[in-house]
Enzyme design. Structure first.
Site, PDB file in Angstrom:
ATOM      1  N   GLY A  57       0.859  -1.178   0.000  1.00  0.00           N
ATOM      2  CA  GLY A  57       0.000   0.000   0.000  1.00  0.00           C
ATOM      3  C   GLY A  57       0.889   1.219   0.000  1.00  0.00           C
ATOM      4  O   GLY A  57       1.843   1.286  -0.765  1.00  0.00           O
ATOM      5  N   GLU A  58       0.597   2.135   0.860  1.00  0.00           N
ATOM      6  CA  GLU A  58       1.392   3.365   0.946  1.00  0.00           C
ATOM      7  C   GLU A  58       1.928   3.476   2.375  1.00  0.00           C
ATOM      8  O   GLU A  58       1.169   3.712   3.315  1.00  0.00           O
ATOM      9  CB  GLU A  58       0.504   4.560   0.561  1.00  0.00           C
ATOM     10  N   SER A  59       3.231   3.269   2.500  1.00  0.00           N
ATOM     11  CA  SER A  59       3.805   3.166   3.846  1.00  0.00           C
ATOM     12  C   SER A  59       3.717   4.463   4.649  1.00  0.00           C
ATOM     13  O   SER A  59       3.608   4.421   5.873  1.00  0.00           O
ATOM     14  CB  SER A  59       5.256   2.688   3.761  1.00  0.00           C
ATOM     15  N   CYS A  93       5.981  -5.496   0.581  1.00  0.00           N
ATOM     16  CA  CYS A  93       6.094  -4.188  -0.075  1.00  0.00           C
ATOM     17  C   CYS A  93       6.048  -3.061   0.960  1.00  0.00           C
ATOM     18  O   CYS A  93       6.975  -2.913   1.747  1.00  0.00           O
ATOM     19  CB  CYS A  93       5.040  -4.077  -1.166  1.00  0.00           C
ATOM     20  N   ARG A 107      12.610   3.448  -0.712  1.00  0.00           N
ATOM     21  CA  ARG A 107      11.255   3.447  -1.282  1.00  0.00           C
ATOM     22  C   ARG A 107      11.292   3.729  -2.785  1.00  0.00           C
ATOM     23  O   ARG A 107      12.144   4.485  -3.251  1.00  0.00           O
ATOM     24  CB  ARG A 107      10.386   4.508  -0.597  1.00  0.00           C
ATOM     25  N   ILE A 129       5.305  -3.661  -7.373  1.00  0.00           N
ATOM     26  CA  ILE A 129       4.524  -2.440  -7.649  1.00  0.00           C
ATOM     27  C   ILE A 129       5.132  -1.286  -6.870  1.00  0.00           C
ATOM     28  O   ILE A 129       5.070  -1.261  -5.639  1.00  0.00           O
ATOM     29  CB  ILE A 129       3.044  -2.628  -7.246  1.00  0.00           C
ATOM     30  N   ARG A 130       5.736  -0.358  -7.580  1.00  0.00           N
ATOM     31  CA  ARG A 130       6.466   0.760  -6.934  1.00  0.00           C
ATOM     32  C   ARG A 130       7.231   0.211  -5.713  1.00  0.00           C
ATOM     33  O   ARG A 130       7.103   0.683  -4.594  1.00  0.00           O
ATOM     34  CB  ARG A 130       5.503   1.889  -6.518  1.00  0.00           C
ATOM     35  N   HIS A 171       4.513  -8.354  -4.136  1.00  0.00           N
ATOM     36  CA  HIS A 171       3.140  -8.631  -3.656  1.00  0.00           C
ATOM     37  C   HIS A 171       2.809 -10.119  -3.827  1.00  0.00           C
ATOM     38  O   HIS A 171       2.219 -10.497  -4.844  1.00  0.00           O
ATOM     39  CB  HIS A 171       2.130  -7.802  -4.460  1.00  0.00           C
ATOM     40  N   GLU A 194       0.529 -11.880  -2.630  1.00  0.00           N
ATOM     41  CA  GLU A 194      -0.916 -12.174  -2.647  1.00  0.00           C
ATOM     42  C   GLU A 194      -1.500 -12.052  -4.053  1.00  0.00           C
ATOM     43  O   GLU A 194      -2.637 -12.469  -4.285  1.00  0.00           O
ATOM     44  CB  GLU A 194      -1.650 -11.252  -1.657  1.00  0.00           C
TER      45      GLU A 194
HETATM   46  N1  GLN Z   1       5.866   2.780  -2.710  1.00  0.00           N
HETATM   47  C1  GLN Z   1       5.037   2.349  -1.625  1.00  0.00           C
HETATM   48  C2  GLN Z   1       5.491   2.949  -0.312  1.00  0.00           C
HETATM   49  O1  GLN Z   1       6.487   3.569  -0.249  1.00  0.00           O
HETATM   50  C3  GLN Z   1       5.033   0.855  -1.530  1.00  0.00           C
HETATM   51  C4  GLN Z   1       4.372   0.266  -2.736  1.00  0.00           C
HETATM   52  C5  GLN Z   1       3.577  -0.964  -2.483  1.00  0.00           C
HETATM   53  O2  GLN Z   1       3.340  -1.369  -1.335  1.00  0.00           O
HETATM   54  N2  GLN Z   1       3.100  -1.560  -3.522  1.00  0.00           N
HETATM   55  O3  GLN Z   1       4.840   2.775   0.673  1.00  0.00           O
END
Ligand code: GLN
Length: 198
Positions: free
Chosen positions: A56-58, A88, A117, A145-146, A181, A183
């Site tokens: 997600g977005e940390s 992630c 990140r 993913i990113r 990821h 999952e």
């Molecule tokens: N770039 C996201 C972060 O810094 C992590 C990306 C992800 O969990 N898919 O939180």
């Protein structure tokens, strides 16, 4: 209800559900016939034997961990040996040091890794790779993913898989982390591996 029997699994997994990709993790455990609940409060946390921190977005998760008053209790449970699987953004939250994070971003310092990140560059923000994982007899399709990159590992950390030169799956005692990821792979083997340690 008559005629409906609920088989009670011996263990209960928590999936941190403040933000991000928690639902797919829950489904994977369901496929494995393991009970998994969403964790949003300290009371939820108290019910579980292990925890998944999803992607997600940390930075957002860090803020929500504070406002939900979960940061302290999770930190304590980790010190007491709670098995945690961070994927992630979840891996970022468990790391010792975050590069390119927000100044106020918290991490649990639960595994001796430094992570950067969004480290894989814009053109390949998202990509998939077949990776070899120790003890698996065929490759695992890893979806990045990113993704964060593990830029250094301490001596207590075991590298379990690489993508190119980078460690992308690592373990230290009760903590398992993946920079991808798992999952999303339609492959339950990494969740099974985590369950073995629970
Ligand atoms: N770039 C996201 C972060 O810094 C992590 C990306 C992800 O969990 N898919 O939180």
């Amino acid at each position: 209800m008559v005629g409906v029997s609920h088989k009670k699994s011996a263990i209960k997994i928590g999936v941190l559900a403040l933000q991000g990709a928690f639902e797919r993790h829950q489904k994977v455990f369901l496929e494995l016939s393991v009970e998994a609940i969403q964790v949003r409060t300290p009371a939820d946390l108290a019910k579980v034997d292990a925890l998944v921190m999803p992607g997600g977005e940390s930075t957002t998760m860090s803020q929500l961990l504070e406002s939900s008053e979960l940061f302290g209790p999770i930190s304590l449970r980790i010190k007491q040996g709670l098995p945690v699987f961070g994927t992630c953004a979840g891996m970022i939250l468990l790391s010792k040091k975050i590069l390119d994070g927000r100044d106020d971003q918290l991490s649990f310092d639960a595994i001796d890794i430094d992570v950067q990140r969004n480290a894989y560059g814009r053109q390949i923000d998202s990509f998939e790779a077949e990776i070899e994982i120790d003890s698996f007899d065929s490759p695992f399709n890893a979806v990045f993913i990113r993704a964060p990159r593990i830029v250094s590992l301490g001596p207590e950390v075991h590298a379990l898989a690489y993508c190119g030169d980078d460690v992308v799956l690592a373990k230290q005692e009760n903590i398992l982390v993946a920079s991808f990821h798992p999952e999303l792979a339609n492959d339950v083997r990494l969740h099974e591996l985590f369950l073995k340690g629970v």
